[in-house]
Each structure stands twice: as structure tokens, then as C-alpha cells.
Design an enzyme around this catalytic site. Structure first.
Site: not given
Lengths: 395, 395
Positions: B72, B154, B208, B210, B334
Site C-alpha cells: 500500500g 485507518n 495493500s 495484507h 505505523c
């Protein structure tokens, strides 16, 4: 596909079974995101830390100088663009010196930078494929921000004298009183050559895992502490702010183990490959006497045979070999689709008529004498047929 | 690690067993380099072609508009930098509009571009986390070369009204008589939302693998035909010159299958997650009445609960939960290492004292009622302890 006789280990290698086994836990239960804080994630983080320590040990550097990437091409792009842009933004200059025989990952990264005001100098090579040492001093000037020269060529396998080149670059940089980082594309050769960054004398080095028994989609960028660098993949703080994005944990674990296996067995690899390679080369020369070997006969990777058959056509020969169950290459897998004559061979002053009739056979320790016998049985007829087809005008 | 109670599916998901099985052949005998011409390589090429057709079908686009990447973050970097630089080099402008609540992959790509002369406008969001539609028209001007707004956040899971945003952008672009490509970070939500690019009304979209049961180190960039684009990874001709580098064949095969599974089951996924999510949320609210839900209660991903416990400290709560075998997050994996308060919550006008005491619980269809019961058993004590610790001066 197990019955293919494979002579293209320079294009890619099968995943080492031990490497695959080491990766599998991270494709199963150990799926945590390494950036999180809980135990599941820390297991992934520890696997990455351990892989980084292994790679650092093999490169002879600090773990902090190891960046995991998605492959050799990303590593090369990051090194070249990351170092060049960091210096351009610091107004340190805009000139890059590389060689005429680099992989397209290097050459096209340089072309990209030309759009942003960089000037590129391509060092010439001799007919042996070796960079002309005398050209370095005049190429590097007060605007030079980076030199990039490959360790070993992907097509002809010629190994550059890295330590000598490094000394010449450092001397010239010292004379110019500037920092000139030296990057090497070491994607080819990690099976046979040391990747010790101090012995090579480099500030940045790129590796691709699938070239030495590791997985596709994984690579390493070594970046010496103090090297100017602008991260080329922005986002989260992974890889100490130098490569954002959730880590490919399985790929990283596989990369480290593959590099460890490759580096620890490179003496045996070299000896075994060289014996097979010499048998192959002398077999070709005996069967097709006007074949010519491209690149220095001694300073080359032990697994590389690159030969030209004047008046033939590589595409036809590859098709005929494929029909016989033999996988080989015209020089670089990355060029196969474009069908252009090799820039490497042209830079080595190989005439066009020979360049377009060139095949690369690259072997490994898995190659057998019977593979070579089979190739030698088939190849003369393949070359003959191709020469005949090339000499006959299309109807 | 199997006994971890996992509430962090927004950070990463386990690899779907069928996806892993589909990948394994490409980690075994099918190791050919897709760029080569022989049969072994063509098997790899066909696997990629088939994966590309699958993804194109799910996105509602042409296979030529699908680019496989390393994840991503790479997709987002490529979209933002690739579109922005292409237009800057064509002297089309230097302004980019994005939102204040984007993932760092977007925000830091924009910061990167600021070094190269770009100007960035961040659209504000309401307390509900929704982009203020009225801000679009004034943000876009005759220098605008790109708009990037995420499909779903997110951290708080808020879903933006993509079709409406797209219409507003297209109207404004038409008024300005210019092409303004619209990119969306769709990394979150592919389990629950359609990724049809025409329905979303986007010219570029990043995924992305995963995040939806696929492998780490793999992603997708959709790029509508005709969108200005400068490839950010230079080298070989892979991905139609838009992303150089030997393809991660196993990763690509896994990405396509994971997206197919996710998209074909997204109705069931949404229904099942929503029921569990509502049970979790009402359980938290019953046990800790002063907890506050962040982000719109309706327009949010069905698997996201983001709650603040005023006066507490997320780091302490995550530690205590981890000790109890529960994996959760402070909002974004992150960001975990930087320990900064969430820029998303601050943009939503959440006071700092609440922002630092915020947890994200993200679930999947694998989450059970007993997982939720266990969390609800532990959480009140965790919040109490954290509040006590925060209220007690360090000795």
C-alpha cells in the site's frame, strides 16, 4: 516444470528449501505487524531484528546501515535517487557518474534524474568489459554527487575491480575536497563474491534476494552511516525513516537466511561452478569453433558463459532451445521483451551482427554434467538452424 | 501466538489459508523469471496475467490499468509522486489537495513533494471525521494537479462519500478546464467496501494485500488510462514500464486471490462484523459510561471501534491488555513507535487529553463473542489502572 534444463540462474534462482521453511511461520501464525507493541507483533519485530543482524554481519556493517526493500530494483532506485536528490536539495551538485554497462535499473534511474536537472556521465569499458580506470579522474568534478558502478555484470559476468575503483574515486573526491558516495549494484554475484562493504570500498550497495536462493520481492540496501539520503518511500517510520511501509516479514527472514547460505558456501560454489562452466565453454568452442566468448575470460563470475554466434539470431535460438526443454537467455531477462540489442555488448564494441546472436548460459551447483551434455548435443543444430533462417529472406 | 486475542485486524490480517496454498507453487518449482521467454518463465507470466485479470475484474477496469507493487505504501507513493511529477514536468501546476486525516503514506509523500516546489492543501474534516464537502471548490485551483482522499480512515474507520467527492472534484475541474486526477488510499476497507473504480469515481486507487488476507509486501495500484504518470521505480520494462523490477510472483498470485475472497464475501463480512462490533461497542459503553466513540457512528467500517477514555494513557492500556493476552492498537500501527498523539483525532477536534487515551479495536469474522467477553472483562480494570497511573505523579 521440473524437467526443464535450467541455464538461467542469473535471471532468477529457485528458493532454497531451508529458506522457504524459515519463511513459512511468517506466512502462518506469526502474522503480526512489526510496528505494533504487543507480543504477537514483537515476535515479527524480533525476526526482522535478527535478520538485520545476520545481514549486517555478512556485509561487515552496523545493523542500522541495513535497509530491507522489495528487491534489487527498489534498492538501486533508492540508492541513486535518494543520494542524488539529497545532495541536489543541499545544493551540493547535480552530476552522476556511472558505467556504460549498468543494468537498466541504474541507467533508467539516471535517465529519471536527468528530467530533474542531473547530468550523467557513462564511463566507457574495454572490449573485456572492464571499466577504464583512467576515465574516472576526468569524469568526476566539482558537481559530482554520486558514482554507481556494478560489482559484476548481469549479462557477461565481468567482475569490476571494486577496491581499485573505490580508491580512485576516493582520491579524486579528496582532490576535489568533496564527499562523493560510491554505490554498487551487487545484484549479480552474491553467490560467488564477498559482499563486505569495506573490502569493496562502497558507501551503498544493492542486493536482490531471488538472485541467491531467496524470495522474489525482497532485497537489501546497504547505506553507510553519514551518506546523504532522501527516503524514496514516504510514510510510516519503518526502517529508521528510510523505507516506509509494513515490512514483508517472511521476505526479510528469507533474504537473510539465503544470503547467509550463499555467502558461507561461496568458495565451494565458485569451485564447482567454475569446473562445470569451463566444461560447458570448452564444449561449445569445440562444437562451434567460430563462437566467441564475450567479456574477460578470467575476471568473470564462475557461473557465466556469454557467447556470440555470428550470423545467428538469439530469439530463434532461444525458441529452439525451449522446444528442447532448455531454458537460457539472450543476456538479460529484463530486456527480453524489448528485443533490443544488448547495450552491454555494444559498449564492449561487439559488432551488431554478433550482438544479436548472443546467448547467456548461467549455471549453479545444481547444474549437472548431464545438463551440459544435453545442451552441447542440441546447441550446434540450434545455431545452424538459426544461421540458416537468418540467411534466408522471409518469404 | 495462537492464544493471542487479536483486536488489530486493521493493522494486519492473517494470510488466508487458501491464499497461502495458492502462493506455495511459486515458492517451489514455479520459480521462473516472468520476463524470460521459455516455458518455465511463461508459467510465471501466465500466473501474473491471470492475477491481473482477476484484480481488473474486481476493480471494474482494464487489466492494463492494474499495476502490482510491493504494498500500500508503495502504491500511494507511486500514485502521488508519479502523478504530481508527471504534471510538474509538463508545467501543468504544482498544487495538491488532500485531507487532514490521511495516512502518513499520503501525508509524508506530500511533504516529500513540498521539497520539490509543490504546495499542499489539507481539507478539514468535521468532528465526525467526514471531509467538508464545501471546502473542495475553494481548495482546487488552476495549479491543482492531484486530489488524494482516503476511502476509509485507518484509525477511526470513517468512510468518505467517495462518489460525491468525485462529482465535486470533477465539477470544479471542469469549471477550471483542467484534468485533475483523483487518487484514493483504499488500503482500509477492501474487506467491507466495493473497490469498483467507476463507482468510487477515482483515477487512481491504492490497495495493500495484507489488510485483506493477502501477503505482506504486495499491493495494487490502479491507474486509469490517460492519467499523467511518471514511473517511480525505474529499470526493466515490467508492469508496462510503470513499475520496474522482477515481479513477486507468489505475492501477486496471493494478492489477487485474497482480493477475490474479500470482495466476494464482503456482504457477509460486513453483517457479521457489524453485529460483533455493536456488541463490543455497547459492552464498552455499558462498562465505562464516560467512554466516547470517535468518528461517525454510521458511516464507518463495520469492524472498527475507536474509543477515548479521558484521563487515561493509551500506551499503559496497551501494555496491560498485552499482559492479558489481548492485542489492540492506539490507532495506527505505523505511529506506535513515535508515540505522538493522533493527527486524525486532533483534526477531528478531539481534545488532547482524550486523544492520548484512545484505543482502536478492529475485528474480523474470526472474532468470537468469547473474545469480546474476555476484552470486556479486562478493559474496565485496564482503564482504571491507567487513569490512576496518569493521575499519580511519577515518584
Amino acid at each position: 516444470m521440473n524437467d526443464t534444463i535450467y541455464f538461467d540462474y542469473a535471471a532468477t534462482t529457485p528458493l532454497h528449501p531451508d529458506v522457504r521453511d524459515a519463511m513459512l511461520p511468517y506466512l502462518n501464525d506469526e502474522f503480526g505487524n512489526p510496528s505494533a507493541t504487543y507480543a504477537l507483533a514483537q515476535a515479527a519485530q524480533e525476526a526482522i531484528d535478527s535478520a538485520r543482524a545476520t545481514v549486517a554481519d555478512l556485509l561487515g556493517c552496523s545493523p542500522n546501515e541495513v535497509i530491507f526493500t522489495s528487491g534489487g530494483t527498489e534498492s538501486i532506485n533508492a540508492a541513486i535517487k535518494g543520494v542524488a536528490f539529497a545532495q541536489q536539495l543541499a545544493r551540493a551538485g547535480n552530476q552522476i557518474t556511472t558505467s556504460a554497462i549498468e543494468h537498466h535499473a541504474v541507467l533508467h534511474s539516471c535517465q529519471y534524474l536527468e528530467k530533474f536537472g542531473f547530468e550523467i556521465t557513462h564511463l566507457p569499458v574495454g572490449q573485456d568489459g572492464l571499466v577504464q580506470m583512467s576515465s574516472i579522474s576526468s569524469a568526476l568534478n566539482e558537481d559530482t554527487v554520486l558514482v554507481s558502478i556494478m560489482t559484476a555484470n548481469n549479462e557477461v559476468g565481468v567482475i569490476q575491480p571494486m577496491a581499485e575503483l573505490s580508491r580512485a574515486i576516493r582520491e579524486r573526491a579528496s582532490h576535489l575536497n568533496r564527499q562523493i558516495p560510491f554505490h554498487t549494484d551487487a545484484v549479480q554475484g552474491a553467490n560467488a563474491l564477498s559482499v563486505n562493504v569495506d573490502a569493496l570500498g562502497v558507501d551503498a550497495l544493492s542486493l536482490s534476494a531471488h538472485k541467491f536462493g531467496g524470495p522474489k520481492g525482497a532485497g537489501v540496501l546497504y547505506l553507510r552511516r553519514g551518506t546523504p539520503f532522501l527516503s524514496q518511500q514516504s510514510g510510516g517510520g519503518q526502517e529508521r525513516q528510510r523505507r516506509a511501509g509494513t515490512e514483508n516479514v517472511a521476505g526479510i527472514v528469507g533474504t537473510a537466511m539465503a544470503l547467509e547460505i550463499a555467502q558461507s558456501s561461496r568458495q565451494n560454489y565458485s569451485a564447482e561452478c567454475q569446473e562445470l562452466r569451463d566444461a560447458l565453454l570448452s564444449g561449445i568452442m569445440a562444437a562451434i569453433p567460430d563462437a566467441t566468448l564475450n567479456g574477460d575470460a578470467e575476471r568473470r563470475l564462475p557461473n557465466n558463459v556469454n557467447v556470440s554466434f555470428s550470423g545467428s539470431d538469439a530469439r530463434i535460438m532461444l525458441e529452439l532451445l525451449d522446444e528442447a526443454g532448455i531454458a537460457a537467455s539472450a543476456g538479460s531477462a529484463c530486456n527480453e521483451e524489448t528485443l533490443e540489442p544488448s547495450h552491454v555488448l555494444l559498449a564492449m564494441d561487439v559488432p551488431l551482427s554478433r550482438a544479436v546472436g548472443t546467448l547467456r548460459f548461467s549455471i549453479s551447483r545444481r547444474t549437472t554434467q548431464s545438463d551440459i551434455d544435453r545442451l552441447l548435443e542440441v546447441l550446434p543444430g540450434v545455431v545452424d538452424k538459426s544461421r540458416l533462417a537468418a540467411a534466408t529472406p522471409a518469404s
